[in-house]
Design a protein around this motif. Sequence first.
Motif, PDB file in Angstrom:
ATOM      1  N   ILE A 101     -75.730  30.396 -48.602  1.00  0.00           N
ATOM      2  CA  ILE A 101     -74.676  31.383 -48.803  1.00  0.00           C
ATOM      3  C   ILE A 101     -75.177  32.479 -49.746  1.00  0.00           C
ATOM      4  N   ASN A 102     -74.617  33.662 -49.588  1.00  0.00           N
ATOM      5  CA  ASN A 102     -75.102  34.836 -50.302  1.00  0.00           C
ATOM      6  C   ASN A 102     -74.425  34.953 -51.660  1.00  0.00           C
ATOM      7  N   LEU A 103     -74.819  34.099 -52.581  1.00  0.00           N
ATOM      8  CA  LEU A 103     -74.214  34.077 -53.910  1.00  0.00           C
ATOM      9  C   LEU A 103     -74.568  35.314 -54.734  1.00  0.00           C
ATOM     10  N   ASP A 104     -75.695  35.943 -54.440  1.00  0.00           N
ATOM     11  CA  ASP A 104     -76.098  37.116 -55.214  1.00  0.00           C
ATOM     12  C   ASP A 104     -75.338  38.377 -54.823  1.00  0.00           C
ATOM     13  N   ASN A 105     -74.688  38.361 -53.695  1.00  0.00           N
ATOM     14  CA  ASN A 105     -73.961  39.551 -53.236  1.00  0.00           C
ATOM     15  C   ASN A 105     -72.653  39.135 -52.566  1.00  0.00           C
ATOM     16  N   PRO A 106     -71.718  38.575 -53.339  1.00  0.00           N
ATOM     17  CA  PRO A 106     -70.484  38.062 -52.726  1.00  0.00           C
ATOM     18  C   PRO A 106     -69.549  39.187 -52.293  1.00  0.00           C
ATOM     19  N   GLN A 107     -68.744  38.882 -51.289  1.00  0.00           N
ATOM     20  CA  GLN A 107     -67.659  39.769 -50.902  1.00  0.00           C
ATOM     21  C   GLN A 107     -66.524  39.626 -51.918  1.00  0.00           C
ATOM     22  N   LEU A 108     -65.677  40.644 -51.969  1.00  0.00           N
ATOM     23  CA  LEU A 108     -64.473  40.574 -52.790  1.00  0.00           C
ATOM     24  C   LEU A 108     -63.279  40.468 -51.844  1.00  0.00           C
ATOM     25  N   ARG A 109     -62.566  39.350 -51.920  1.00  0.00           N
ATOM     26  CA  ARG A 109     -61.436  39.099 -51.036  1.00  0.00           C
ATOM     27  C   ARG A 109     -60.147  38.981 -51.856  1.00  0.00           C
ATOM     28  N   PRO A 110     -59.012  39.422 -51.276  1.00  0.00           N
ATOM     29  CA  PRO A 110     -57.757  39.338 -52.026  1.00  0.00           C
ATOM     30  C   PRO A 110     -57.259  37.904 -52.153  1.00  0.00           C
ATOM     31  N   ILE A 111     -56.662  37.605 -53.296  1.00  0.00           N
ATOM     32  CA  ILE A 111     -55.946  36.338 -53.468  1.00  0.00           C
ATOM     33  C   ILE A 111     -54.558  36.549 -52.866  1.00  0.00           C
ATOM     34  N   ARG A 112     -54.337  35.990 -51.702  1.00  0.00           N
ATOM     35  CA  ARG A 112     -53.127  36.282 -50.925  1.00  0.00           C
ATOM     36  C   ARG A 112     -52.041  35.240 -51.173  1.00  0.00           C
ATOM     37  N   GLN A 113     -50.842  35.724 -51.485  1.00  0.00           N
ATOM     38  CA  GLN A 113     -49.620  34.922 -51.525  1.00  0.00           C
ATOM     39  C   GLN A 113     -49.621  33.817 -52.584  1.00  0.00           C
ATOM     40  N   ALA A 114     -50.579  33.851 -53.508  1.00  0.00           N
ATOM     41  CA  ALA A 114     -50.556  32.873 -54.604  1.00  0.00           C
ATOM     42  C   ALA A 114     -49.409  33.202 -55.559  1.00  0.00           C
ATOM     43  N   THR A 115     -48.936  32.200 -56.272  1.00  0.00           N
ATOM     44  CA  THR A 115     -47.891  32.393 -57.272  1.00  0.00           C
ATOM     45  C   THR A 115     -48.474  33.106 -58.492  1.00  0.00           C
ATOM     46  N   VAL A 116     -47.789  34.155 -58.942  1.00  0.00           N
ATOM     47  CA  VAL A 116     -48.191  34.898 -60.143  1.00  0.00           C
ATOM     48  C   VAL A 116     -47.032  34.810 -61.137  1.00  0.00           C
ATOM     49  N   ARG A 117     -47.323  34.339 -62.342  1.00  0.00           N
ATOM     50  CA  ARG A 117     -46.277  34.178 -63.346  1.00  0.00           C
ATOM     51  C   ARG A 117     -46.612  34.970 -64.604  1.00  0.00           C
ATOM     52  N   LEU A 118     -45.554  35.454 -65.220  1.00  0.00           N
ATOM     53  CA  LEU A 118     -45.645  36.072 -66.530  1.00  0.00           C
ATOM     54  C   LEU A 118     -45.081  35.073 -67.532  1.00  0.00           C
ATOM     55  N   LEU A 119     -45.915  34.648 -68.493  1.00  0.00           N
ATOM     56  CA  LEU A 119     -45.531  33.584 -69.417  1.00  0.00           C
ATOM     57  C   LEU A 119     -45.429  34.097 -70.843  1.00  0.00           C
ATOM     58  N   ASN A 120     -44.531  33.465 -71.594  1.00  0.00           N
ATOM     59  CA  ASN A 120     -44.458  33.678 -73.031  1.00  0.00           C
ATOM     60  C   ASN A 120     -45.674  32.994 -73.662  1.00  0.00           C
ATOM     61  N   PRO A 121     -46.468  33.718 -74.460  1.00  0.00           N
ATOM     62  CA  PRO A 121     -47.696  33.106 -74.994  1.00  0.00           C
ATOM     63  C   PRO A 121     -47.449  32.042 -76.045  1.00  0.00           C
ATOM     64  N   VAL A 122     -46.234  31.979 -76.600  1.00  0.00           N
ATOM     65  CA  VAL A 122     -45.942  30.993 -77.637  1.00  0.00           C
ATOM     66  C   VAL A 122     -45.529  29.664 -77.034  1.00  0.00           C
ATOM     67  N   ASN A 123     -44.556  29.692 -76.136  1.00  0.00           N
ATOM     68  CA  ASN A 123     -44.030  28.434 -75.581  1.00  0.00           C
ATOM     69  C   ASN A 123     -44.264  28.282 -74.094  1.00  0.00           C
ATOM     70  N   ARG A 124     -44.967  29.234 -73.481  1.00  0.00           N
ATOM     71  CA  ARG A 124     -45.308  29.230 -72.054  1.00  0.00           C
ATOM     72  C   ARG A 124     -44.066  29.250 -71.161  1.00  0.00           C
ATOM     73  N   ALA A 125     -42.959  29.705 -71.687  1.00  0.00           N
ATOM     74  CA  ALA A 125     -41.767  29.866 -70.853  1.00  0.00           C
ATOM     75  C   ALA A 125     -42.037  30.920 -69.789  1.00  0.00           C
ATOM     76  N   ILE A 126     -41.492  30.710 -68.613  1.00  0.00           N
ATOM     77  CA  ILE A 126     -41.690  31.651 -67.509  1.00  0.00           C
ATOM     78  C   ILE A 126     -40.752  32.839 -67.698  1.00  0.00           C
ATOM     79  N   ILE A 127     -41.338  33.999 -67.874  1.00  0.00           N
ATOM     80  CA  ILE A 127     -40.555  35.225 -68.015  1.00  0.00           C
ATOM     81  C   ILE A 127     -40.231  35.798 -66.641  1.00  0.00           C
ATOM     82  N   ALA A 128     -41.175  35.776 -65.743  1.00  0.00           N
ATOM     83  CA  ALA A 128     -40.977  36.292 -64.381  1.00  0.00           C
ATOM     84  C   ALA A 128     -42.001  35.631 -63.467  1.00  0.00           C
TER      85      ALA A 128
END
Length: 616
Positions: free
Chosen positions: A94-121
Amino acid sequence: MIACSKNYRINLAHRLLHRRMTLILMGLRAWLLRLTAITLVSLVAACGGGGGGITGTPPPPPPPPPPPPPADTVTLSGTLSYEFPAPKPECEGINLDNPQLRPIRQATVRLLNPVNRAIIASQLATDVGGYSFVVDGSTDFIISVIAELKAANWDVEIRDNVDTSATPVPLAQRPIYAMEQSVNSGDANNSNLNFTAATGWGGSSYTGTRAAAPFAILDSIYSAMQFVIAEDSSANFPALDAFWNPSNQAASPSDIAMGDLPTSFYDGNNNSLFLLGSAGQAGADADEFDDHVVVHEWGHYFEDNFSRSDSIGGSHGLGDYLDMRTAFGEGWASALAGMALNNPLYCDTRSETSGGGFNAETETGGEDGWFNEFTIMRFIYDLWDTDPTSNDSADSDTSGIGFGPIYAVMTGPQATTDAFTSVFSFATYLKQQNTGQDGFINNLLADGGVNPIGIDIYGSTETNAGPASPQDVLDVYTDLILGAAPISICANSQFDSARNGNRLSEHRYLRLNVPSSTSVTFTVAANPEPSQPSNGFDCTANPNDPENNEHSDPDFLVYRGGQLQLVGSGCTPNSEIATGQLAAGDYVVDLNEFRHEDDQSSGGYPERVCFDVSAN
């Protein structure tokens, strides 16, 4: 070429590796964390007070204070990507020296409080990897990108299988991979924050955290699901876990919790994929970027959940003549990988510079037939392939039926067939779909060494017995008549020098019709008996007695419509008897000689053992 098995169903011990990995992404500090259960903490503000009464007319209330100025907000957005090293020509690494850049599709993205890790959004990344949050520009956050796919009709999580603790947690509670980034108030004012999960490749070896791996696996599974959704928008996918760890290596004996796997495989008992990840040492094999391998294993998940798999699994590869159920299951999974990824080239790389593969349109893998997984793979792929200019080995790929009829058969009659699942049942039901392409289907079957004339689910008209016309292969099924005299049938390990137990002619298939509900006794007796037990021998007395591995041990399983009805699997030498109440209907029986898959039996045990079989 690939000669290792990709389909095992096993239950293994589990252990936990406690680790916290750091990486540098886009000049920012990031982590690939184990996700533990996150608790949302509800904070309730309680207001109270009291007061005495007053007399007379109260003064007018003071005017309300002016509203506070609006908080400064910014839109925090960007693109999420992972590095994907594509295979080199001919699958030679595999071409590890020249990788393609692919989108991370439909994964969960969360915004967390850095103190208690509560989910903000929380939101899902778009199909181009985009995310966007409106945030308080003066507040710190954690952006967490979780290696999971969550929707009403699917639930996929990429987990770490390694658990080396004294009391490993259940597989379903092993940590989920995530990529996390701390964002301070100054960063938040920069609304365009792009994050990339890197391979961790350092030029000659892996030197950093292999953050891209879980997201590459996730994306391959997403591609496979989208292929199905394009045909059936209402498809519901049972929850699936895929387990990977950079220490996952092929090993025997296996221990999932330690990262010792037999190979990459699908486990139907847990509805899970297990994928190799070891790299950098002799014999290593990492599969996270082998998207065909990932989708192949997902193909077993599809067959198991959307259709029916009667495969007995086991080792398989190029040139093997297999039990027809395993041949169909493996051929189906490889064909589906080519279809879902729209690429017939199936690569299984080992390292940056080594690997192998095959083409779903052209690979033969030995003599063609209903017992060859590559025959099945070519047949199914060419049914789907509607490109008449593609490179087909058979010159009969001048048409195509698309995925619709294939999907209809797999999710319909193939799932409930009275026969064992095989190319015979699949092709028979496919021709009943009225595609108008019977001539095309017949040509593909004939090119693959399968007789299309009069084909039925039992392969009653099949004439191809395999290389050099071996004995004990045809008829595919033998009729067993209730109440009739015993029939003679032989199990033969002629294609299995390694005692894999899943080769052509080792499992023999019987058909039985029960006209009305009745108790049926199945009797199997070796004739002639390959050996006689010693006086007073009791196979149940001592499991370590070497004589347990010397004598014939016939086993059988009775099925109706894919459902197991009766098992005969005792250890009494040279015979097997079991009785059960059977309803009216058609049954199939799988008969085999256990010594042919017993790696403890003597090297001189005969290839061919014959049995008298009756049902009364």
